[in-house]
Write a protein that holds these residues in place. Structure first.
Motif, mmCIF file in Angstrom:
data_model
loop_
_atom_site.group_PDB
_atom_site.id
_atom_site.type_symbol
_atom_site.label_atom_id
_atom_site.label_comp_id
_atom_site.label_asym_id
_atom_site.label_seq_id
_atom_site.Cartn_x
_atom_site.Cartn_y
_atom_site.Cartn_z
ATOM 1 N N GLU A 287 -0.134 58.993 18.914
ATOM 2 C CA GLU A 287 0.165 58.166 17.732
ATOM 3 C C GLU A 287 1.195 58.845 16.838
ATOM 4 O OE1 GLU A 287 -2.901 56.332 15.551
ATOM 5 O OE2 GLU A 287 -4.200 56.014 17.264
ATOM 6 N N SER A 288 1.083 60.142 16.661
ATOM 7 C CA SER A 288 2.036 60.857 15.802
ATOM 8 C C SER A 288 3.442 60.814 16.400
ATOM 9 C CB SER A 288 1.590 62.312 15.601
ATOM 10 O OG SER A 288 1.502 62.988 16.839
ATOM 11 N N GLN A 289 3.538 60.838 17.717
ATOM 12 C CA GLN A 289 4.849 60.771 18.366
ATOM 13 C C GLN A 289 5.467 59.379 18.220
ATOM 14 O OE1 GLN A 289 3.557 62.109 22.259
ATOM 15 N NE2 GLN A 289 4.400 64.159 21.955
ATOM 16 N N ILE A 290 4.626 58.332 18.321
ATOM 17 C CA ILE A 290 5.126 56.963 18.118
ATOM 18 C C ILE A 290 5.637 56.788 16.689
ATOM 19 C CG2 ILE A 290 4.442 54.525 17.974
ATOM 20 C CD1 ILE A 290 2.553 55.011 20.312
ATOM 21 N N ASN A 291 4.868 57.305 15.731
ATOM 22 C CA ASN A 291 5.283 57.225 14.327
ATOM 23 C C ASN A 291 6.566 58.012 14.079
ATOM 24 O OD1 ASN A 291 3.189 55.552 13.442
ATOM 25 N ND2 ASN A 291 1.813 57.275 13.070
ATOM 26 N N LEU A 292 6.713 59.142 14.778
ATOM 27 C CA LEU A 292 7.928 59.948 14.631
ATOM 28 C C LEU A 292 9.152 59.187 15.131
ATOM 29 C CD1 LEU A 292 9.253 62.652 13.913
ATOM 30 C CD2 LEU A 292 8.727 63.439 16.239
ATOM 31 N N VAL A 293 9.013 58.530 16.278
ATOM 32 C CA VAL A 293 10.107 57.721 16.819
ATOM 33 C C VAL A 293 10.476 56.619 15.830
ATOM 34 C CG1 VAL A 293 10.765 56.073 18.630
ATOM 35 C CG2 VAL A 293 9.556 58.180 19.231
ATOM 36 N N TYR A 294 9.451 55.972 15.265
ATOM 37 C CA TYR A 294 9.689 54.899 14.292
ATOM 38 C C TYR A 294 10.422 55.433 13.065
ATOM 39 C CZ TYR A 294 8.775 50.818 11.405
ATOM 40 O OH TYR A 294 8.927 49.724 10.615
ATOM 41 N N GLY A 295 10.003 56.611 12.596
ATOM 42 C CA GLY A 295 10.639 57.218 11.433
ATOM 43 C C GLY A 295 12.101 57.545 11.679
ATOM 44 N N ILE A 296 12.413 58.060 12.861
ATOM 45 C CA ILE A 296 13.796 58.406 13.204
ATOM 46 C C ILE A 296 14.665 57.152 13.263
ATOM 47 C CG2 ILE A 296 15.286 59.312 15.046
ATOM 48 C CD1 ILE A 296 13.011 61.282 15.705
ATOM 49 N N LEU A 297 14.148 56.105 13.904
ATOM 50 C CA LEU A 297 14.907 54.851 14.009
ATOM 51 C C LEU A 297 15.177 54.249 12.631
ATOM 52 C CD1 LEU A 297 13.126 53.109 17.047
ATOM 53 C CD2 LEU A 297 15.281 54.376 17.046
ATOM 54 N N ALA A 298 14.156 54.245 11.776
ATOM 55 C CA ALA A 298 14.309 53.672 10.431
ATOM 56 C C ALA A 298 15.313 54.477 9.614
ATOM 57 C CB ALA A 298 12.958 53.634 9.720
ATOM 58 N N LEU A 299 15.288 55.806 9.759
ATOM 59 C CA LEU A 299 16.224 56.661 9.020
ATOM 60 C C LEU A 299 17.662 56.405 9.465
ATOM 61 C CD1 LEU A 299 16.641 58.941 6.976
ATOM 62 C CD2 LEU A 299 16.285 60.579 8.839
ATOM 63 N N LEU A 300 17.889 56.301 10.775
ATOM 64 C CA LEU A 300 19.231 56.013 11.291
ATOM 65 C C LEU A 300 19.733 54.662 10.790
ATOM 66 C CD1 LEU A 300 18.897 57.185 15.020
ATOM 67 C CD2 LEU A 300 20.264 58.264 13.217
ATOM 68 N N ALA A 301 18.854 53.666 10.819
ATOM 69 C CA ALA A 301 19.236 52.335 10.348
ATOM 70 C C ALA A 301 19.584 52.354 8.869
ATOM 71 C CB ALA A 301 18.097 51.348 10.613
ATOM 72 N N ALA A 302 18.805 53.088 8.072
ATOM 73 C CA ALA A 302 19.047 53.162 6.632
ATOM 74 C C ALA A 302 20.400 53.813 6.339
ATOM 75 C CB ALA A 302 17.932 53.960 5.955
ATOM 76 N N ILE A 303 20.707 54.887 7.047
ATOM 77 C CA ILE A 303 21.995 55.574 6.847
ATOM 78 C C ILE A 303 23.151 54.633 7.147
ATOM 79 C CG2 ILE A 303 23.506 57.409 7.734
ATOM 80 C CD1 ILE A 303 20.936 59.070 8.205
ATOM 81 N N MET A 304 23.056 53.898 8.271
ATOM 82 C CA MET A 304 24.134 52.978 8.646
ATOM 83 C C MET A 304 24.292 51.839 7.647
ATOM 84 S SD MET A 304 24.157 52.644 12.815
ATOM 85 C CE MET A 304 22.407 52.367 13.046
ATOM 86 N N MET A 305 23.173 51.370 7.086
ATOM 87 C CA MET A 305 23.252 50.257 6.139
ATOM 88 C C MET A 305 23.959 50.640 4.854
ATOM 89 S SD MET A 305 22.280 47.421 7.395
ATOM 90 C CE MET A 305 22.428 46.553 5.827
ATOM 91 N N PHE A 306 23.898 51.920 4.468
ATOM 92 C CA PHE A 306 24.502 52.338 3.205
ATOM 93 C C PHE A 306 25.952 52.799 3.361
ATOM 94 C CE2 PHE A 306 20.094 52.325 1.811
ATOM 95 C CZ PHE A 306 20.217 51.820 0.525
ATOM 96 N N ILE A 307 26.474 52.811 4.584
ATOM 97 C CA ILE A 307 27.888 53.103 4.786
ATOM 98 C C ILE A 307 28.684 51.820 4.522
ATOM 99 C CG2 ILE A 307 29.654 53.774 6.475
ATOM 100 C CD1 ILE A 307 27.524 55.439 7.887
ATOM 101 N N PRO A 308 29.728 51.885 3.682
ATOM 102 C CA PRO A 308 30.485 50.666 3.332
ATOM 103 C C PRO A 308 31.049 49.951 4.558
ATOM 104 C CG PRO A 308 31.090 52.502 1.899
ATOM 105 C CD PRO A 308 30.234 53.081 2.990
ATOM 106 N N LYS A 309 30.992 48.626 4.532
ATOM 107 C CA LYS A 309 31.518 47.799 5.627
ATOM 108 C C LYS A 309 32.566 46.870 5.025
ATOM 109 C CE LYS A 309 26.789 48.121 7.096
ATOM 110 N NZ LYS A 309 26.489 48.942 5.891
ATOM 111 N N LYS A 310 33.824 47.153 5.300
ATOM 112 C CA LYS A 310 34.914 46.465 4.620
ATOM 113 C C LYS A 310 35.379 45.214 5.357
ATOM 114 C CE LYS A 310 36.650 50.801 2.610
ATOM 115 N NZ LYS A 310 37.805 51.716 2.503
ATOM 116 N N LYS A 311 35.404 44.107 4.626
ATOM 117 C CA LYS A 311 36.031 42.848 5.038
ATOM 118 C C LYS A 311 35.478 42.237 6.328
ATOM 119 C CE LYS A 311 40.415 43.920 2.761
ATOM 120 N NZ LYS A 311 41.886 44.062 2.913
#
Length: 258
Positions: free
Chosen positions: A105-129
């Motif tokens: 269970e801890s490994q599944i949660n870790l995978v989920y945490g990594i995916l969510a962190l990567l997605a969050a970083i990408m969402m806050f990078i500006p996307k122009k036009k």
């Protein structure tokens, strides 16, 4: 099963699926932490990570197609991109969903945490036009689309998510797909991914069926409503809501992990 627990599950399903339809995510980015954390707050027994990932896999299958129906008109569904990314994510999800039975269970949660962190970083990078591009003139790199969706499939298969919360940042930032089209495409690709995820979770005995049915019924009601709201909202607002939602989830998951 306690009727109060049923009502709570239904409400959680409504909330998660509304955001699913509105933001183009399968709903797991919202429902996964809610199903793990909220029931114990009301005195109910906690669901395990394996149970939640199984419920999420089945739920995403139904909710994503309900959301797609809301976007079926307007030229948002690019068949070429759905095919390329859909096949790749399907293969990756099969691998991830079958592999998840060997993880703790801890490994599944870790995978989920990594995916969510990567997605969050990408969402806050500006996307122009990107939203200035007419839908009929949208182009993309097939190699990038296929390889990235394959990797998303592996990770989302492990946690029982359709991968929409990662697909949208990838389509916006890397493939440069307009926001509203990315939301519609994400739901369609997530549906394909969730087929593999559901098969993997069911065949390995990771699904709590009665709980899943309650959440799914709520999702079928709320997802189309979210899609209707999405088509009327400003795309910058949609991006901002998704970014904050993913970031909040990532922070919460990492607090629990650490």
């Amino acid at each position: 099963m306690d009727i109060n627990f049923v009502i709570l599950l239904f409400i959680l399903g409504l909330i998660g699926s509304f955001f699913s339809g509105m933001l183009g995510i399968g709903g797991a980015i919202v429902k996964y932490p809610m199903l793990l954390m909220i029931p114990p707050l009301f005195g109910f027994n906690a669901l395990t990570a394996h149970q939640v990932s199984g419920i999420s896999a089945l739920d995403v299958l139904f909710v994503s197609i309900a959301g797609v129906i809301g976007f079926r008109n307007g030229g948002y569904l690019n068949k070429s991109l759905i095919t390329v990314m859909g096949i790749s994510i399907l293969i990756g999800t099969f691998i991830g969903s079958f592999s998840s039975q060997y993880l703790t269970e801890s490994q599944i949660n870790l995978v989920y945490g990594i995916l969510a962190l990567l997605a969050a970083i990408m969402m806050f990078i500006p996307k122009k036009k990107i939203d200035d591009i007419p839908l009929e003139q949208v182009t993309y790199n097939k190699t990038h689309a296929a390889s990235l969706s394959f990797l998303v499939g592996i990770g989302s298969g492990i946690v029982g998510a359709g991968g929409g919360f990662l697909l949208i940042p990838i389509m916006l930032l890397i493939l440069r797909i307009p926001t509203r089209m990315a939301i519609a495409l994400s739901l369609a690709i997530t549906f394909i991914s969730s087929i593999a995820g559901s098969i993997g979770k069911i065949s390995t005995g990771q699904v709590e069926y009665f709980t899943a049915i309650i959440v799914i019924i709520a999702g079928l009601i709320a997802a189309p409503l979210g899609a209707k709201v999405s088509k009327k909202m400003n795309t910058k607002i949609l991006q901002s809501i998704l970014a904050v939602l993913i970031l909040a989830t990532a922070i919460k998951v990492w607090i629990d992990i650490l």
